[in-house]
Design a protein around this motif. Structure first.
Motif, PDB file in Angstrom:
ATOM      1  N   LYS A 115      13.128   8.333 -29.062  1.00 17.32           N
ATOM      2  CA  LYS A 115      13.502   9.663 -28.849  1.00 17.32           C
ATOM      3  C   LYS A 115      14.116   9.885 -27.623  1.00 17.32           C
ATOM      4  N   SER A 116      14.724   9.113 -27.016  1.00 18.05           N
ATOM      5  CA  SER A 116      15.359   9.378 -25.670  1.00 18.05           C
ATOM      6  C   SER A 116      16.588  10.392 -25.831  1.00 18.05           C
ATOM      7  N   SER A 117      17.227   9.882 -26.997  1.00 20.24           N
ATOM      8  CA  SER A 117      18.621  10.752 -27.116  1.00 20.24           C
ATOM      9  C   SER A 117      18.086  12.461 -27.310  1.00 20.24           C
ATOM     10  N   SER A 118      16.998  12.713 -27.909  1.00 14.82           N
ATOM     11  CA  SER A 118      16.542  14.183 -28.155  1.00 14.82           C
ATOM     12  C   SER A 118      15.978  14.503 -26.583  1.00 14.82           C
ATOM     13  N   ALA A 119      15.278  13.905 -26.080  1.00 18.47           N
ATOM     14  CA  ALA A 119      14.672  14.231 -24.800  1.00 18.47           C
ATOM     15  C   ALA A 119      15.845  14.584 -23.822  1.00 18.47           C
ATOM     16  N   VAL A 120      16.999  13.954 -23.783  1.00 18.84           N
ATOM     17  CA  VAL A 120      17.969  13.866 -22.743  1.00 18.84           C
ATOM     18  C   VAL A 120      18.670  15.201 -23.186  1.00 18.84           C
ATOM     19  N   SER A 121      18.867  15.268 -24.333  1.00 16.57           N
ATOM     20  CA  SER A 121      19.679  16.519 -25.051  1.00 16.57           C
ATOM     21  C   SER A 121      19.146  17.900 -24.715  1.00 16.57           C
ATOM     22  N   VAL A 122      17.754  17.980 -25.140  1.00 15.37           N
ATOM     23  CA  VAL A 122      16.981  19.089 -25.062  1.00 15.37           C
ATOM     24  C   VAL A 122      17.036  19.366 -23.581  1.00 15.37           C
ATOM     25  N   ALA A 123      16.443  18.504 -22.774  1.00 16.38           N
ATOM     26  CA  ALA A 123      16.432  18.821 -21.193  1.00 16.38           C
ATOM     27  C   ALA A 123      17.773  19.318 -20.718  1.00 16.38           C
ATOM     28  N   LEU A 124      18.636  18.621 -21.062  1.00 17.70           N
ATOM     29  CA  LEU A 124      20.200  19.150 -20.709  1.00 17.70           C
ATOM     30  C   LEU A 124      20.611  20.362 -20.866  1.00 17.70           C
ATOM     31  N   ILE A 125      20.401  20.833 -22.229  1.00 17.65           N
ATOM     32  CA  ILE A 125      20.640  22.120 -22.585  1.00 17.65           C
ATOM     33  C   ILE A 125      19.625  22.945 -21.881  1.00 17.65           C
ATOM     34  N   HIS A 126      18.540  22.885 -21.614  1.00 20.88           N
ATOM     35  CA  HIS A 126      17.513  23.876 -21.136  1.00 20.88           C
ATOM     36  C   HIS A 126      18.268  24.034 -19.644  1.00 20.88           C
ATOM     37  N   GLU A 127      18.648  22.907 -18.946  1.00 17.93           N
ATOM     38  CA  GLU A 127      18.831  23.129 -17.619  1.00 17.93           C
ATOM     39  C   GLU A 127      20.333  24.218 -17.569  1.00 17.93           C
ATOM     40  N   LEU A 128      21.042  23.662 -18.254  1.00 16.61           N
ATOM     41  CA  LEU A 128      22.445  24.431 -18.582  1.00 16.61           C
ATOM     42  C   LEU A 128      22.186  25.908 -18.687  1.00 16.61           C
ATOM     43  N   ASP A 158      12.416  15.365 -33.795  1.00 16.68           N
ATOM     44  CA  ASP A 158      12.209  14.693 -32.389  1.00 16.68           C
ATOM     45  C   ASP A 158      12.450  15.536 -31.533  1.00 16.68           C
ATOM     46  N   ALA A 159      13.551  16.566 -31.302  1.00 18.49           N
ATOM     47  CA  ALA A 159      13.877  17.418 -30.507  1.00 18.49           C
ATOM     48  C   ALA A 159      12.999  18.460 -30.230  1.00 18.49           C
ATOM     49  N   ALA A 160      12.243  18.751 -31.299  1.00 22.35           N
ATOM     50  CA  ALA A 160      11.106  19.855 -31.200  1.00 22.35           C
ATOM     51  C   ALA A 160       9.954  19.478 -30.363  1.00 22.35           C
ATOM     52  N   ALA A 161       9.375  18.398 -30.642  1.00 24.89           N
ATOM     53  CA  ALA A 161       8.286  17.670 -30.266  1.00 24.89           C
ATOM     54  C   ALA A 161       8.826  17.333 -28.663  1.00 24.89           C
ATOM     55  N   SER A 162       9.932  16.747 -28.503  1.00 30.90           N
ATOM     56  CA  SER A 162      10.199  16.495 -27.232  1.00 30.90           C
ATOM     57  C   SER A 162      10.242  17.621 -26.281  1.00 30.90           C
ATOM     58  N   TYR A 163      10.851  18.858 -26.731  1.00 31.85           N
ATOM     59  CA  TYR A 163      10.723  20.064 -25.837  1.00 31.85           C
ATOM     60  C   TYR A 163       9.442  20.874 -25.782  1.00 31.85           C
ATOM     61  N   TYR A 164       8.774  20.874 -26.957  1.00 29.14           N
ATOM     62  CA  TYR A 164       7.614  21.703 -26.897  1.00 29.14           C
ATOM     63  C   TYR A 164       6.235  20.982 -26.868  1.00 29.14           C
ATOM     64  N   GLY A 165       6.452  19.711 -26.819  1.00 27.68           N
ATOM     65  CA  GLY A 165       5.269  18.904 -26.798  1.00 27.68           C
ATOM     66  C   GLY A 165       4.571  19.008 -28.302  1.00 27.68           C
ATOM     67  N   GLY A 166       3.550  18.489 -28.293  1.00 27.06           N
ATOM     68  CA  GLY A 166       2.705  18.626 -29.554  1.00 27.06           C
ATOM     69  C   GLY A 166       3.238  17.728 -30.918  1.00 27.06           C
ATOM     70  N   ILE A 167       3.122  18.168 -32.009  1.00 26.21           N
ATOM     71  CA  ILE A 167       3.251  17.754 -33.153  1.00 26.21           C
ATOM     72  C   ILE A 167       4.427  18.617 -34.061  1.00 26.21           C
ATOM     73  N   SER A 168       5.676  17.952 -34.435  1.00 29.52           N
ATOM     74  CA  SER A 168       6.486  18.877 -35.007  1.00 29.52           C
ATOM     75  C   SER A 168       6.595  18.655 -36.583  1.00 29.52           C
ATOM     76  N   PHE A 169       6.962  19.644 -37.487  1.00 27.12           N
ATOM     77  CA  PHE A 169       7.376  19.217 -38.821  1.00 27.12           C
ATOM     78  C   PHE A 169       8.434  20.346 -39.145  1.00 27.12           C
ATOM     79  N   THR A 170       9.528  19.313 -39.548  1.00 29.75           N
ATOM     80  CA  THR A 170      10.732  20.364 -39.622  1.00 29.75           C
ATOM     81  C   THR A 170      11.547  19.844 -40.879  1.00 29.75           C
ATOM     82  N   ASP A 171      12.523  20.771 -41.479  1.00 29.95           N
ATOM     83  CA  ASP A 171      13.403  20.700 -42.319  1.00 29.95           C
ATOM     84  C   ASP A 171      14.846  20.498 -41.530  1.00 29.95           C
ATOM     85  N   ASN A 172      15.144  19.282 -41.357  1.00 24.62           N
ATOM     86  CA  ASN A 172      16.640  18.990 -40.667  1.00 24.62           C
ATOM     87  C   ASN A 172      17.901  19.455 -41.410  1.00 24.62           C
ATOM     88  N   LYS A 173      17.921  19.647 -42.664  1.00 17.89           N
ATOM     89  CA  LYS A 173      18.992  19.908 -43.355  1.00 17.89           C
ATOM     90  C   LYS A 173      19.271  21.448 -43.316  1.00 17.89           C
TER      91      LYS A 173
END
Ligand SMILES: Nc1ncnc2c1ncn2[C@@H]1O[C@H](COP(=O)(O)OP(=O)(O)O)[C@@H](O)[C@H]1O
Ligand SMILES: O=C(O)C1=C[C@@H](OP(=O)(O)O)[C@@H](O)[C@H](O)C1
Length: 266
Positions: A76-89, A122-137
Motif C-alpha cells: 500500500k505504498s502508493s495509497s500512503a504517498v497519495s493520501v499524505a501528499l493530498i493532506h499536506e497540500l 487501502d487509502a482509507a486504512a492508510s489515512y485513518y488507521g484501523g480497518i477499512s471496508f469500502t465499495d470502490n466502484k
C-alpha cells in the motif's frame, strides 16, 4: 503528514469491494515551494500536483517522501504517498470542503495508472488507521473499525511485482464478494482465504503461506496483488512462524494500527 502501509483483508479488484488493515510501517510526506518541479517525480506525485495546480492554481512544490514501505509490493505504498501528499497540500494551501484525502487519492490513482479500482480500501486504512471496508466502484467508505488486539503482524516484503492479469482476478468476483461478507464477521478467516486464493490465481508460491499456517499462524497470505507475503500470530506465539518465514527472506515484525482520533470523521 505520515500515513501507514497496510495489508489486505479482501482484494477489491475482483468485485470492487475491498478491506485493508493499516500496519505500523510509516510513510512521511513533506512539501516545500519551489521554482521548478522535480522532473523525476513519480507518476502518482505528478498526477496529484498537476491536479492541484490546475484546480486551485497552487504554486509549484517539491515533494519529499520518507518511506519504510517498498513500492510495487502489495503493501500500500502508493495509497500512503497519495493520501499524505493530498493532506499536506490541503493544509498548506488552506483548501477546504473538498473530497477527503482517501477519496481524492482513489480518483487520482486511477488517473495516474497506479491503481485499477482506486484502492479506496487501502487509502482509507492508510489515512485513518484501523480497518477499512469500502465499495470502490461507488467511492464509498462503508465502515472503519479498530483492529484486533494483541496480534503480531509479520511481513515478508517482496518488490518488483510482475504485471497482474486483471481478467484472471475478475473471473472470481462472486468468490471475493463472499469473502468480503465473511470479513465483516471474521477478518482472520477472510485474510487467510483471500491471501491463499490470490496466490493461487496469480501463480505465487504458496509454500511460505502453508508453512506459516502449519506453525500456527492465525492467517497468512499474499497482500494486495503481491508479491509480499504476510502472516499473523497471537502476541508471544510468533517465534515458529517468524522462523518459517525467515527461510524465504527477511521478515519484518510489526503490528496493526488503531483508528486515529483526529481522522475519524469520514
Ligand atoms: N516512495 C514513493 N515515492 C513516490 N511515489 C511512490 C512511492 N511509493 C509508491 N509510489 C507510487 O506508487 C506506485 C506504486 O504503487 P503500487 O504498485 O500500487 O504499490 P503498492 O502495491 O505497494 O501500493 C509507483 O509506481 C509510484 O507512482
Ligand atoms: O489497484 C487496485 O485497485 C487495488 C490493488 C490491490 O492492492 P495493491 O496495490 O497493494 O496490490 C488491492 O489489494 C486493492 O484492494 C485494490
Amino acid at each position: 503528514m505520515r500515513a501507514y502501509g497496510g495489508i489486505s483483508i479482501v482484494n477489491a479488484i475482483p468485485c470492487w469491494l475491498g478491506s485493508s488493515a493499516a500496519v505500523d510501517l510509516k510513510i512521511k510526506v513533506s512539501i516545500e515551494e519551489t521554482r521548478e518541479r522535480d522532473p523525476s517525480e513519480s507518476r502518482l506525485v505528478k498526477e496529484i500536483l498537476d491536479f492541484f495546480e490546475k484546480r486551485w492554481n497552487i504554486p509549484h512544490v517539491k515533494v519529499k517522501v520518507e518511506s519504510d514501505v517498498p513500492s510495487r509490493s502489495g503493501l500500500k505504498s502508493s495509497s500512503a504517498v497519495s493520501v499524505a501528499l493530498i493532506h499536506e497540500l490541503y493544509s498548506k494551501f488552506s483548501i477546504e470542503n473538498y473530497l477527503s484525502p482517501p477519496k481524492l487519492s482513489a480518483i487520482l490513482s486511477i488517473k495516474a495508472g497506479v491503481s485499477y479500482t482506486g484502492a479506496l480500501d487501502d487509502a482509507a486504512a492508510s489515512y485513518y488507521g484501523g480497518i477499512s471496508f469500502t465499495d470502490n466502484k461507488y467511492l464509498k467508505i462503508l465502515k472503519m473499525s479498530n483492529p484486533p488486539k494483541d496480534v503480531v503482524v509479520m511481513i515478508l516484503p517482496r518488490g518488483d511485482r510482475p504485471n497482474v492479469d486483471l481478467n484472471k482476478l475478475k473471473q472470481f468476483s462472486s468468490s471475493f464478494a463472499g469473502i468480503f461478507e465473511l470479513a465483516k464477521r471474521s477478518i482472520f478467516d477472510a485474510m487467510r482465504i483471500n491471501g491463499t486464493l490470490i496466490a493461487e490465481i496469480l501463480g505465487y508460491d504458496k509454500t511460505p503461506i502453508n508453512e506459516a499456517i502449519k506453525r500456527g499462524a492465525i492467517a497468512a497470505g499474499i497482500s494486495g496483488n503481491g508479491p509480499s507475503y504476510f502472516a499473523l500470530s497471537k502476541e508471544g506465539e510468533e517465534g515458529p512462524i517468524y522462523d518459517s518465514l525467515k527461510k524465504f527472506g527477511e521478515p519484518i515484525l510489526t503490528r496493526f494500527v488503531e483508528l486515529e482520533g483526529d481522522n475519524q470523521t469520514i
